[in-house]
Scaffold this motif. Structure first.
Motif, PDB file in Angstrom:
ATOM      1  N   GLU A 252      -9.183  -2.571  16.662  1.00 12.16           N
ATOM      2  CA  GLU A 252      -7.836  -3.349  15.717  1.00 12.16           C
ATOM      3  C   GLU A 252      -8.153  -2.639  14.068  1.00 12.16           C
ATOM      4  O   GLU A 252      -7.122  -2.704  13.708  1.00 12.16           O
ATOM      5  CB  GLU A 252      -7.744  -4.485  15.376  1.00 12.16           C
ATOM      6  CG  GLU A 252      -7.591  -5.403  17.204  1.00 12.16           C
ATOM      7  CD  GLU A 252      -6.123  -6.176  17.085  1.00 12.16           C
ATOM      8  OE1 GLU A 252      -5.359  -5.638  16.313  1.00 12.16           O
ATOM      9  OE2 GLU A 252      -6.474  -6.279  18.526  1.00 12.16           O
TER      10      GLU A 252
ATOM     11  N   THR B  98      -7.690   1.237  13.381  1.00  7.74           N
ATOM     12  CA  THR B  98      -5.840   1.249  13.437  1.00  7.74           C
ATOM     13  C   THR B  98      -5.012   1.072  12.286  1.00  7.74           C
ATOM     14  O   THR B  98      -3.832   1.251  12.257  1.00  7.74           O
ATOM     15  CB  THR B  98      -5.516   1.154  14.775  1.00  7.74           C
ATOM     16  OG1 THR B  98      -5.597  -0.161  15.606  1.00  7.74           O
ATOM     17  CG2 THR B  98      -5.545   2.648  15.869  1.00  7.74           C
ATOM     18  N   GLY B  99      -5.828   0.051  11.848  1.00  8.80           N
ATOM     19  CA  GLY B  99      -4.478  -0.790  10.926  1.00  8.80           C
ATOM     20  C   GLY B  99      -4.242  -1.934  11.957  1.00  8.80           C
ATOM     21  O   GLY B  99      -3.083  -2.968  10.953  1.00  8.80           O
ATOM     22  N   THR B 100      -4.094  -2.156  12.706  1.00 12.52           N
ATOM     23  CA  THR B 100      -3.086  -3.196  14.100  1.00 12.52           C
ATOM     24  C   THR B 100      -3.773  -4.111  12.825  1.00 12.52           C
ATOM     25  O   THR B 100      -3.491  -5.228  13.547  1.00 12.52           O
ATOM     26  CB  THR B 100      -3.378  -3.348  15.019  1.00 12.52           C
ATOM     27  OG1 THR B 100      -4.889  -3.028  15.377  1.00 12.52           O
ATOM     28  CG2 THR B 100      -2.171  -2.115  15.495  1.00 12.52           C
TER      29      THR B 100
ATOM     30  N   GLU C 128      -4.188  -5.907  10.137  1.00 12.38           N
ATOM     31  CA  GLU C 128      -3.573  -5.699   9.315  1.00 12.38           C
ATOM     32  C   GLU C 128      -2.793  -6.643   9.567  1.00 12.38           C
ATOM     33  O   GLU C 128      -1.886  -7.734   9.124  1.00 12.38           O
ATOM     34  CB  GLU C 128      -3.254  -4.580   8.656  1.00 12.38           C
ATOM     35  CG  GLU C 128      -2.261  -4.690   6.521  1.00 12.38           C
ATOM     36  CD  GLU C 128      -2.439  -3.787   5.741  1.00 12.38           C
ATOM     37  OE1 GLU C 128      -3.215  -1.874   6.413  1.00 12.38           O
ATOM     38  OE2 GLU C 128      -1.738  -3.963   5.321  1.00 12.38           O
ATOM     39  N   ILE C 129      -1.656  -6.255  10.495  1.00 10.79           N
ATOM     40  CA  ILE C 129      -0.170  -6.275  11.185  1.00 10.79           C
ATOM     41  C   ILE C 129      -0.392  -8.154  11.491  1.00 10.79           C
ATOM     42  O   ILE C 129       0.298  -9.211  11.290  1.00 10.79           O
ATOM     43  CB  ILE C 129       0.152  -6.176  12.320  1.00 10.79           C
ATOM     44  CG1 ILE C 129       0.762  -4.207  12.389  1.00 10.79           C
ATOM     45  CG2 ILE C 129       1.757  -6.394  12.895  1.00 10.79           C
ATOM     46  CD1 ILE C 129       2.064  -4.078  11.608  1.00 10.79           C
ATOM     47  N   ILE C 130      -1.753  -8.050  12.104  1.00 13.06           N
ATOM     48  CA  ILE C 130      -2.465  -9.545  12.957  1.00 13.06           C
ATOM     49  C   ILE C 130      -2.743 -10.323  12.055  1.00 13.06           C
ATOM     50  O   ILE C 130      -2.032 -11.890  11.415  1.00 13.06           O
ATOM     51  CB  ILE C 130      -3.383  -9.433  13.617  1.00 13.06           C
ATOM     52  CG1 ILE C 130      -2.834  -8.009  14.894  1.00 13.06           C
ATOM     53  CG2 ILE C 130      -3.589 -10.580  14.216  1.00 13.06           C
ATOM     54  CD1 ILE C 130      -2.445  -8.626  16.331  1.00 13.06           C
ATOM     55  N   MET C 131      -3.557 -10.115  10.997  1.00 12.01           N
ATOM     56  CA  MET C 131      -3.316 -11.158   9.589  1.00 12.01           C
ATOM     57  C   MET C 131      -2.174 -11.164   8.685  1.00 12.01           C
ATOM     58  O   MET C 131      -2.776 -12.218   7.462  1.00 12.01           O
ATOM     59  CB  MET C 131      -4.935 -10.442   8.963  1.00 12.01           C
ATOM     60  CG  MET C 131      -5.950 -10.634   9.773  1.00 12.01           C
ATOM     61  SD  MET C 131      -7.723  -9.503   8.662  1.00 12.01           S
ATOM     62  CE  MET C 131      -8.233 -10.859   7.523  1.00 12.01           C
ATOM     63  N   THR C 132      -1.557 -10.463   8.664  1.00 13.24           N
ATOM     64  CA  THR C 132      -0.291 -10.717   7.781  1.00 13.24           C
ATOM     65  C   THR C 132       0.989 -11.431   8.333  1.00 13.24           C
ATOM     66  O   THR C 132       1.841 -11.775   7.766  1.00 13.24           O
ATOM     67  CB  THR C 132       0.230  -9.894   7.085  1.00 13.24           C
ATOM     68  OG1 THR C 132       0.490  -8.477   8.327  1.00 13.24           O
ATOM     69  CG2 THR C 132      -0.596  -9.186   5.775  1.00 13.24           C
TER      70      THR C 132
ATOM     71  N   THR D 125       1.817 -10.007   1.137  1.00  7.59           N
ATOM     72  CA  THR D 125       1.532 -10.276   2.956  1.00  7.59           C
ATOM     73  C   THR D 125       0.426 -11.093   2.871  1.00  7.59           C
ATOM     74  O   THR D 125       0.868 -11.873   3.921  1.00  7.59           O
ATOM     75  CB  THR D 125       1.656  -8.930   3.695  1.00  7.59           C
ATOM     76  OG1 THR D 125       0.125  -8.470   3.091  1.00  7.59           O
ATOM     77  CG2 THR D 125       2.304  -8.567   2.940  1.00  7.59           C
ATOM     78  N   GLY D 126      -0.102 -11.296   1.844  1.00  8.69           N
ATOM     79  CA  GLY D 126      -1.198 -12.141   2.704  1.00  8.69           C
ATOM     80  C   GLY D 126      -2.339 -12.011   2.972  1.00  8.69           C
ATOM     81  O   GLY D 126      -3.808 -12.375   3.608  1.00  8.69           O
ATOM     82  N   TYR D 127      -2.246 -10.627   2.876  1.00  4.51           N
ATOM     83  CA  TYR D 127      -3.683 -10.117   3.381  1.00  4.51           C
ATOM     84  C   TYR D 127      -5.326 -10.008   3.056  1.00  4.51           C
ATOM     85  O   TYR D 127      -6.244  -9.863   3.043  1.00  4.51           O
ATOM     86  CB  TYR D 127      -2.812  -8.342   4.030  1.00  4.51           C
ATOM     87  CG  TYR D 127      -4.276  -7.988   4.278  1.00  4.51           C
ATOM     88  CD1 TYR D 127      -4.803  -6.233   3.890  1.00  4.51           C
ATOM     89  CD2 TYR D 127      -4.787  -7.934   6.072  1.00  4.51           C
ATOM     90  CE1 TYR D 127      -5.544  -5.441   4.796  1.00  4.51           C
ATOM     91  CE2 TYR D 127      -6.237  -7.256   6.726  1.00  4.51           C
ATOM     92  CZ  TYR D 127      -6.350  -5.958   5.649  1.00  4.51           C
ATOM     93  OH  TYR D 127      -6.997  -5.177   6.311  1.00  4.51           O
TER      94      TYR D 127
ATOM     95  N   ARG E 299       3.517 -15.883   5.511  1.00  2.96           N
ATOM     96  CA  ARG E 299       3.488 -14.772   6.949  1.00  2.96           C
ATOM     97  C   ARG E 299       4.345 -15.225   7.423  1.00  2.96           C
ATOM     98  O   ARG E 299       5.281 -14.566   8.202  1.00  2.96           O
ATOM     99  CB  ARG E 299       1.976 -14.795   7.140  1.00  2.96           C
ATOM    100  CG  ARG E 299       0.918 -14.395   6.108  1.00  2.96           C
ATOM    101  CD  ARG E 299      -0.540 -14.129   7.094  1.00  2.96           C
ATOM    102  NE  ARG E 299      -1.453 -15.174   6.707  1.00  2.96           N
ATOM    103  CZ  ARG E 299      -2.295 -15.598   7.327  1.00  2.96           C
ATOM    104  NH1 ARG E 299      -2.607 -15.142   9.071  1.00  2.96           N
ATOM    105  NH2 ARG E 299      -3.191 -16.428   7.085  1.00  2.96           N
TER     106      ARG E 299
ATOM    107  N   SER F  29       1.351   2.689   7.103  1.00  3.88           N
ATOM    108  CA  SER F  29       0.032   3.435   8.878  1.00  3.88           C
ATOM    109  C   SER F  29       1.305   3.347  10.077  1.00  3.88           C
ATOM    110  O   SER F  29       0.150   3.922  11.129  1.00  3.88           O
ATOM    111  CB  SER F  29      -1.576   3.894   9.029  1.00  3.88           C
ATOM    112  OG  SER F  29      -1.201   2.230   8.975  1.00  3.88           O
TER     113      SER F  29
ATOM    114  N   PRO G 271       0.963   0.807  11.810  1.00  6.75           N
ATOM    115  CA  PRO G 271      -0.130   0.344  12.807  1.00  6.75           C
ATOM    116  C   PRO G 271       0.415  -0.437  14.336  1.00  6.75           C
ATOM    117  O   PRO G 271       0.663  -1.170  13.875  1.00  6.75           O
ATOM    118  CB  PRO G 271      -1.134  -0.289  12.635  1.00  6.75           C
ATOM    119  CG  PRO G 271      -0.565  -0.528  11.474  1.00  6.75           C
ATOM    120  CD  PRO G 271       1.053  -0.339  10.698  1.00  6.75           C
TER     121      PRO G 271
ATOM    122  N   TYR H  71       0.358  -0.860  19.049  1.00  6.34           N
ATOM    123  CA  TYR H  71      -0.935  -1.177  19.901  1.00  6.34           C
ATOM    124  C   TYR H  71      -0.524   0.496  20.771  1.00  6.34           C
ATOM    125  O   TYR H  71       1.071   0.543  21.512  1.00  6.34           O
ATOM    126  CB  TYR H  71      -0.489  -1.775  20.475  1.00  6.34           C
ATOM    127  CG  TYR H  71      -1.194  -3.369  20.116  1.00  6.34           C
ATOM    128  CD1 TYR H  71      -0.692  -3.878  19.082  1.00  6.34           C
ATOM    129  CD2 TYR H  71      -2.997  -3.355  19.356  1.00  6.34           C
ATOM    130  CE1 TYR H  71      -1.252  -5.191  18.698  1.00  6.34           C
ATOM    131  CE2 TYR H  71      -2.949  -3.970  19.433  1.00  6.34           C
ATOM    132  CZ  TYR H  71      -2.342  -5.710  18.221  1.00  6.34           C
ATOM    133  OH  TYR H  71      -2.879  -6.332  17.615  1.00  6.34           O
TER     134      TYR H  71
END
Lengths: 245, 339
Positions: free
Chosen positions: A80, A83-85, A87-91, B48-50, B73, B82, B84, B86
């Motif tokens: 994760e 691949t950068g995913t 970042e999606i989960i954490m945002t 975005t809170g990252y 969020r 990118s 991202p 799955y």
């Protein structure tokens, strides 16, 4: 709480898309099958010999899990990350611990499924042997393996969260598990508190001293549960730290 | 909707974002324009809170991005550069997963709607790894939009797309921007010009300029060249022009055009035209060098005194309506050329 289950379910299902998981599954069941066959053949030839089903656990399942757990956990978080995913989960509105525990739960359930499927061997053996096999020993042994797997999986997930690349995660997890395995060895050469501490930390020690012998000892169970929780806690911290970098 | 004050972010000793302050209103499309490494992605990650800023404060919808990160969020839809995704999931599965994470209701209906909106309805059951880049981008957008966020943050949304796809994505963004706040980053100047209500030019972590695309175009410090073509007697035309104040440096170029520098504070084109016509010279073409965002961008990002130039430029070019009308004419020329 629901996020936990969503992530766990996704992770569990993802194993069925993964070639590695299938390979490992085949290897485990093939080995179990072959060993079971050998046990039975031995039993058939030497009528007095009752195949001890726990041998399956110790000689096949346990060692194979020892290798499979790092292999299957290495990519859980590192992928994760790569691949950068992540970042999606954490945002997304997901708490850090929900991510780690969810991943752990999904992976652990996969291993539990393998364990559950392997029940077929004791089941068959029970039908064949008169008066039946020692079931308490079996249950204790399986319970022990489940606990050990929980702890190993948690360690694997924690290590995976540290690396971006699955290979170092694999090696580090393997290394850690070997460490936990042999850590009690120096206990013979030290004394007092250090000796007791080293003895306590041994992952295999807690298994062989009780569960292997058919005893479900609370203190050993607590060891594994604590180890699991501690590893998951560290994993959560690593994810948090990623934010603050 | 978005309010950032003094955002600063250090990666170790490296300053990625330097005291950035800005705000975005509801229903506004705000563009971050800047070269690579300017700090656009870092700023978005903070929003975005990252990651948290080293110092400074940001609120989105009134919620602080650090103290009330979860609420922020929930409000925000984000698509990183990118895109991202799955690879081993199907499009529908993935959107279902993200919807569940966001605790949405009537997920199946929402998914159908959003797939329709991004134009991916016929690929709903495809595995994501089989999709082309443009399709993946659309899935990413779907993920960012499915919870109908009030704020949409897009990092380089059109990068890597082909021209047709770019137009589609831009249209989609403009549509979304009507009801929601959109913050997008780009280093494609024409994109910022076309889609954004306001543009912030960022360089090396600092805000270098902030204004509407139209105003920014006007803020070119320095004069612009005017090219004149006459039917006959270019030498006489040249001498007449040279006699006008401030145009002594007019010259004849290789293309047989007369060129001069239109001064910053006064537009002399009408005067030149009148002079030539009243001298009975056939004036057939007068063209001004088109000042576009690119020039502004290059100028502003290459200037060292980035902080000082903002105020001065406002003072120079605010009330030039003639320039504005000519600007609009040239813009329409450009638009018809692109079509």
């Amino acid at each position: 709480m629901r996020n936990l289950w969503t992530i766990a379910k996704k992770e569990f299902e993802s194993f069925f898309h993964s070639a590695i998981a299938y390979v490992i599954g085949v290897v485990i069941f093939l080995s179990l099958g072959i060993y079971f066959y050998i046990l039975l053949s031995y039993g058939v030839r030497y009528q007095s010999y009752v195949p001890e089903i726990t041998l399956l656990l110790d000689w096949i399942l346990f060692p194979l899990f020892f290798i499979s757990v790092p292999v299957l956990t290495m990519r859980t978080i590192s992928d994760e990350n790569r691949t950068g995913t992540l970042e999606i989960i954490m945002t997304a509105p997901v708490k850090d611990w929900e991510l780690i525990v969810g991943k752990w739960l999904g992976t652990y359930l996969f291993f539990l499924s393998i364990l559950a499927l392997s029940w077929i061997y004791p089941f068959v053996l029970n039908l064949m042997v008169d008066p039946g096999i020692d079931q308490t020993m079996l249950i204790a042994a399986y319970f022990g393996v489940s606990l050990v797997t929980a702890a190993m999986t948690a360690i694997g997930i924690f290590v995976s969260s540290i690396f971006k690349n699955p290979i170092p995660a694999l090696l580090a997890t393997l290394g850690l598990m070997i460490l936990f395995w042999i850590i009690s060895a120096p206990a013979n050469y030290t004394s007092g508190f250090v000796s007791k501490l080293l003895d306590y930390l041994s992952m295999t020690g807690h298994y062989y001293s009780s569960f292997y012998r058919g005893i479900i000892d609370l203190k050993d169970a607590i060891y594994y549960i604590t180890l699991t929780i501690f590893a998951l806690f560290l994993g959560t911290r690593v994810i948090e730290a990623r934010r603050w970098k | 909707m978005i309010n950032a004050i003094g955002l600063t972010k250090y990666y170790g000793l490296n300053c990625a974002v330097d005291n950035l302050s800005f705000n975005a209103k509801k229903g506004e499309i705000l563009g971050f324009l800047g070269p690579n490494g300017a700090g656009k992605t870092t700023t978005m990650r903070i929003l975005t809170g990252y990651m948290p800023p080293t110092s400074g404060q940001v609120t989105i919808g009134g919620y602080d991005v650090i103290d009330q990160s979860l609420e922020v969020r929930r409000l925000v839809g984000y698509l990183p550069e990118s895109v991202p995704l799955y690879a081993d999931m199907r499009v529908k599965e993935y959107l279902k997963f993200m919807s569940k994470l966001r605790k949405l209701e009537n997920i199946d209906i929402l998914i159908n709607e959003i797939l329709d909106e991004v134009g991916m309805k016929d690929r709903a059951d495809s595995y994501i790894e089989k999709l082309s880049k443009g399709m993946r981008q659309r899935v990413g957008l779907a993920q960012a939009l499915i919870h109908k966020p009030e704020v949409l943050i897009l990092d380089e949304p059109t990068i890597g797309l082909d021209p047709v796809q770019i137009i589609e994505v831009r249209k989609l963004i403009q549509q979304i921007g009507k009801e929601r706040t959109v913050l997008l980053s780009t280093h494609i100047l024409s994109e910022a010009q076309q889609i954004c209500d306001r543009v912030m030019i960022i360089n090396r972590g600092r805000l270098v300029a902030e204004d509407t695309p139209e105003h920014l175009q006007k803020r070119l410090s320095g004069s612009r060249k005017v090219y004149i073509r006459v039917v006959d007697n270019p030498t006489k035309a040249l001498s007449l022009i040279r006699n006008l104040p401030a145009l002594e440096t007019a010259s004849l170029n290789e293309k047989n055009q007369i060129e001069f520098e239109n001064p910053v504070d006064k537009d002399l084109r009408a005067t030149v035209a009148k002079t030539l016509v009243s001298a009975d010279i056939g004036l057939i073409e007068m063209q001004i060098e088109k000042a576009n965002l690119e020039d502004v961008f290059l100028q502003l990002t290459q200037s060292d005194n980035s902080n000082a130039s903002i105020g001065n430029e406002y003072a120079l070019h605010d009330n030039n309506s003639e320039l504005e009308s000519q600007e609009n004419y040239l813009k329409s020329l450009d638009n018809s050329k692109e079509n």
